[in-house]
Design a protein around this motif. Structure first.
Motif, PDB file in Angstrom:
ATOM      1  N   ALA A  32       3.362  10.650   6.018  1.00 16.98           N
ATOM      2  CA  ALA A  32       2.842   9.749   6.675  1.00 16.98           C
ATOM      3  C   ALA A  32       2.585   9.805   8.308  1.00 16.98           C
ATOM      4  O   ALA A  32       1.522   9.395   8.689  1.00 16.98           O
ATOM      5  CB  ALA A  32       3.627   8.175   6.286  1.00 16.98           C
ATOM      6  N   LYS A  33       3.693  10.083   8.912  1.00 14.78           N
ATOM      7  CA  LYS A  33       3.591  10.558  10.348  1.00 14.78           C
ATOM      8  C   LYS A  33       2.188  11.479  10.525  1.00 14.78           C
ATOM      9  O   LYS A  33       1.601  11.260  11.632  1.00 14.78           O
ATOM     10  CB  LYS A  33       4.769  11.245  10.873  1.00 14.78           C
ATOM     11  N   HIS A  34       2.075  12.604   9.748  1.00 12.56           N
ATOM     12  CA  HIS A  34       0.960  13.559   9.781  1.00 12.56           C
ATOM     13  C   HIS A  34      -0.443  12.581   9.622  1.00 12.56           C
ATOM     14  O   HIS A  34      -1.358  13.145  10.279  1.00 12.56           O
ATOM     15  CB  HIS A  34       1.290  14.390   8.777  1.00 12.56           C
ATOM     16  N   LEU A  89       6.293   5.149   0.345  1.00 14.02           N
ATOM     17  CA  LEU A  89       6.094   5.478  -0.996  1.00 14.02           C
ATOM     18  C   LEU A  89       4.997   6.143  -1.344  1.00 14.02           C
ATOM     19  O   LEU A  89       3.926   5.598  -0.929  1.00 14.02           O
ATOM     20  CB  LEU A  89       6.793   4.515  -1.892  1.00 14.02           C
ATOM     21  N   TYR A  90       4.913   7.186  -2.074  1.00 14.01           N
ATOM     22  CA  TYR A  90       3.658   7.834  -2.954  1.00 14.01           C
ATOM     23  C   TYR A  90       3.470   6.656  -3.861  1.00 14.01           C
ATOM     24  O   TYR A  90       4.255   6.320  -4.524  1.00 14.01           O
ATOM     25  CB  TYR A  90       3.866   9.211  -3.299  1.00 14.01           C
ATOM     26  N   PRO A  91       2.287   6.875  -4.594  1.00  9.53           N
ATOM     27  CA  PRO A  91       1.797   5.637  -5.197  1.00  9.53           C
ATOM     28  C   PRO A  91       2.705   5.692  -6.599  1.00  9.53           C
ATOM     29  O   PRO A  91       2.934   4.500  -7.009  1.00  9.53           O
ATOM     30  CB  PRO A  91       0.385   6.223  -5.765  1.00  9.53           C
ATOM     31  N   LYS A  92       2.907   6.865  -7.067  1.00 12.03           N
ATOM     32  CA  LYS A  92       3.768   6.998  -8.434  1.00 12.03           C
ATOM     33  C   LYS A  92       5.078   6.202  -8.219  1.00 12.03           C
ATOM     34  O   LYS A  92       5.614   5.556  -9.147  1.00 12.03           O
ATOM     35  CB  LYS A  92       4.041   8.269  -8.836  1.00 12.03           C
ATOM     36  N   ALA A 100       0.983  -1.265  -0.049  1.00 16.85           N
ATOM     37  CA  ALA A 100       0.053  -0.071  -0.041  1.00 16.85           C
ATOM     38  C   ALA A 100       1.024   1.206  -0.078  1.00 16.85           C
ATOM     39  O   ALA A 100       1.955   1.420   0.650  1.00 16.85           O
ATOM     40  CB  ALA A 100      -0.888  -0.116   1.309  1.00 16.85           C
ATOM     41  N   ALA A 101       0.461   2.150  -0.656  1.00 18.35           N
ATOM     42  CA  ALA A 101       1.284   3.276  -0.895  1.00 18.35           C
ATOM     43  C   ALA A 101       0.666   4.408   0.160  1.00 18.35           C
ATOM     44  O   ALA A 101      -0.425   4.411   0.360  1.00 18.35           O
ATOM     45  CB  ALA A 101       1.269   4.097  -2.495  1.00 18.35           C
ATOM     46  N   ILE A 102       1.590   5.339   0.475  1.00 18.13           N
ATOM     47  CA  ILE A 102       0.695   6.504   1.387  1.00 18.13           C
ATOM     48  C   ILE A 102       0.261   7.520   0.167  1.00 18.13           C
ATOM     49  O   ILE A 102       0.806   7.892  -0.784  1.00 18.13           O
ATOM     50  CB  ILE A 102       2.188   7.497   1.740  1.00 18.13           C
ATOM     51  N   PRO A 103      -0.914   7.900   0.572  1.00 19.47           N
ATOM     52  CA  PRO A 103      -1.681   8.905  -0.461  1.00 19.47           C
ATOM     53  C   PRO A 103      -1.072  10.187  -0.734  1.00 19.47           C
ATOM     54  O   PRO A 103      -0.434  10.798   0.294  1.00 19.47           O
ATOM     55  CB  PRO A 103      -3.131   9.135   0.273  1.00 19.47           C
TER      56      PRO A 103
END
Length: 83
Positions: free
Chosen positions: A43-45, A74-77, A8-11
């Motif tokens: 991600a922490k935010h 990681l971000y999706p891209k 899963a990526a971080i949005p």
């Protein structure tokens, strides 16, 4: 037997989210949308655990109930590029 594991990526934050993030940090408005936070700080935010200890994530469980899931930082891209 091969077991499928989803990553899963971080949005990625929107421009409005970036502006709000930096305003909470006390920074001024000038070109904030060009200063995306690092994926770890974003991600922490958002409340994600950013340690390297592997833990099952509620997000992964709710989205991928029928498979195992690992949360990436990681971000999706960026995740797509590395896959």
């Amino acid at each position: 037997m091969i077991k499928k594991i989803d990553l899963a990526a971080i949005p990625k934050p929107t421009d409005a989210e970036i502006k709000a993030y930096y305003q909470n940090e006390g920074k001024k408005d000038s070109n904030l949308k060009d200063l995306a936070p690092t994926v770890e700080s974003w991600a922490k935010h958002l409340g994600y655990q950013t340690s390297f200890d592997l833990q099952q994530n509620d997000f992964c469980t709710s989205i991928h109930a029928d498979s195992d899931c690992l949360q990436s930082l990681l971000y999706p891209k960026d995740l797509e590029t590395r896959m």
